[in-house]
Design a protein around this motif. Sequence first.
Motif, mmCIF file in Angstrom:
data_model
loop_
_atom_site.group_PDB
_atom_site.id
_atom_site.type_symbol
_atom_site.label_atom_id
_atom_site.label_comp_id
_atom_site.label_asym_id
_atom_site.label_seq_id
_atom_site.Cartn_x
_atom_site.Cartn_y
_atom_site.Cartn_z
ATOM 1 N N LYS A 246 41.106 42.117 34.195
ATOM 2 C CA LYS A 246 40.092 42.933 34.865
ATOM 3 C C LYS A 246 38.709 42.694 34.269
ATOM 4 C CE LYS A 246 43.036 46.741 36.298
ATOM 5 N NZ LYS A 246 43.273 48.188 36.188
ATOM 6 N N LEU A 247 38.673 42.446 32.980
ATOM 7 C CA LEU A 247 37.400 42.211 32.315
ATOM 8 C C LEU A 247 36.739 40.930 32.832
ATOM 9 C CD1 LEU A 247 35.449 43.141 30.072
ATOM 10 C CD2 LEU A 247 36.744 41.675 28.517
ATOM 11 N N ILE A 248 37.547 39.903 33.038
ATOM 12 C CA ILE A 248 37.010 38.637 33.557
ATOM 13 C C ILE A 248 36.456 38.832 34.962
ATOM 14 C CG2 ILE A 248 37.628 36.297 34.264
ATOM 15 C CD1 ILE A 248 39.667 36.305 31.982
ATOM 16 N N TRP A 249 37.182 39.540 35.830
ATOM 17 C CA TRP A 249 36.726 39.746 37.207
ATOM 18 C C TRP A 249 35.465 40.597 37.272
ATOM 19 C CZ3 TRP A 249 37.919 36.305 40.388
ATOM 20 C CH2 TRP A 249 39.175 35.715 40.391
ATOM 21 N N GLN A 250 35.281 41.481 36.305
ATOM 22 C CA GLN A 250 34.060 42.276 36.281
ATOM 23 C C GLN A 250 32.827 41.394 36.070
ATOM 24 O OE1 GLN A 250 34.605 45.190 33.217
ATOM 25 N NE2 GLN A 250 35.879 46.516 34.479
ATOM 26 N N PHE A 251 32.963 40.380 35.221
ATOM 27 C CA PHE A 251 31.824 39.500 34.950
ATOM 28 C C PHE A 251 31.612 38.457 36.047
ATOM 29 C CE2 PHE A 251 32.676 40.934 30.560
ATOM 30 C CZ PHE A 251 31.407 41.412 30.264
ATOM 31 N N THR A 252 32.682 38.039 36.700
ATOM 32 C CA THR A 252 32.543 37.006 37.737
ATOM 33 C C THR A 252 32.215 37.583 39.108
ATOM 34 O OG1 THR A 252 34.931 37.024 38.151
ATOM 35 C CG2 THR A 252 34.090 35.405 36.569
ATOM 36 N N ARG A 253 32.293 38.887 39.263
ATOM 37 C CA ARG A 253 32.041 39.512 40.571
ATOM 38 C C ARG A 253 30.645 39.204 41.093
ATOM 39 N NH1 ARG A 253 33.424 45.372 40.106
ATOM 40 N NH2 ARG A 253 35.458 44.452 39.727
ATOM 41 N N LYS A 254 29.657 39.166 40.211
ATOM 42 C CA LYS A 254 28.291 38.926 40.688
ATOM 43 C C LYS A 254 27.987 37.440 40.886
ATOM 44 C CE LYS A 254 26.542 39.494 35.998
ATOM 45 N NZ LYS A 254 25.629 40.243 35.155
ATOM 46 N N TYR A 255 28.927 36.564 40.560
ATOM 47 C CA TYR A 255 28.737 35.123 40.734
ATOM 48 C C TYR A 255 29.757 34.534 41.713
ATOM 49 C CZ TYR A 255 25.985 35.694 36.483
ATOM 50 O OH TYR A 255 25.070 36.100 35.568
ATOM 51 N N LYS A 256 30.075 35.253 42.763
ATOM 52 C CA LYS A 256 31.108 34.813 43.706
ATOM 53 C C LYS A 256 30.766 33.472 44.361
ATOM 54 C CE LYS A 256 32.906 39.324 45.004
ATOM 55 N NZ LYS A 256 33.050 40.293 46.082
ATOM 56 N N LYS A 257 29.529 33.317 44.782
ATOM 57 C CA LYS A 257 29.133 32.085 45.468
ATOM 58 C C LYS A 257 29.210 30.878 44.533
ATOM 59 C CE LYS A 257 26.149 34.311 48.821
ATOM 60 N NZ LYS A 257 24.797 34.491 49.310
ATOM 61 N N LEU A 258 28.755 31.064 43.304
ATOM 62 C CA LEU A 258 28.809 29.962 42.342
ATOM 63 C C LEU A 258 30.248 29.620 41.970
ATOM 64 C CD1 LEU A 258 25.824 30.819 39.987
ATOM 65 C CD2 LEU A 258 25.973 28.986 41.671
ATOM 66 N N LEU A 259 31.095 30.622 41.873
ATOM 67 C CA LEU A 259 32.505 30.386 41.569
ATOM 68 C C LEU A 259 33.184 29.622 42.695
ATOM 69 C CD1 LEU A 259 34.572 31.047 39.359
ATOM 70 C CD2 LEU A 259 35.161 33.092 40.651
ATOM 71 N N LEU A 260 32.883 29.980 43.929
ATOM 72 C CA LEU A 260 33.435 29.265 45.077
ATOM 73 C C LEU A 260 32.921 27.823 45.114
ATOM 74 C CD1 LEU A 260 35.086 29.338 47.708
ATOM 75 C CD2 LEU A 260 32.978 30.024 48.860
ATOM 76 N N LEU A 261 31.647 27.633 44.852
ATOM 77 C CA LEU A 261 31.075 26.291 44.804
ATOM 78 C C LEU A 261 31.740 25.453 43.707
ATOM 79 C CD1 LEU A 261 28.895 24.298 45.803
ATOM 80 C CD2 LEU A 261 27.398 25.269 44.044
#
Length: 60
Positions: free
Chosen positions: A2-17
């Motif tokens: 859950k901690l990891i998803w909290q930090f990556t939530r605001k970078y969804k587009k970059l994560l998908l890219l």
Amino acid sequence: MKLIWQFTRKYKKLLLLDFVSVFGFALAELGIPTLIAQMIDQGINRDDPSVLYRFFGIVV
């Protein structure tokens, strides 16, 4: 987790890219040996330099 998803939530587009880029890179790396094999079979064995130049342009 859950901690990891909290930090990556605001970078969804970059994560998908990033995932798309890694997938594309893997496809390119797996496709190069096939192109080299075709260069050997069609270009070198048949003495056709135009085939070699065409496949070289695709690889580069």
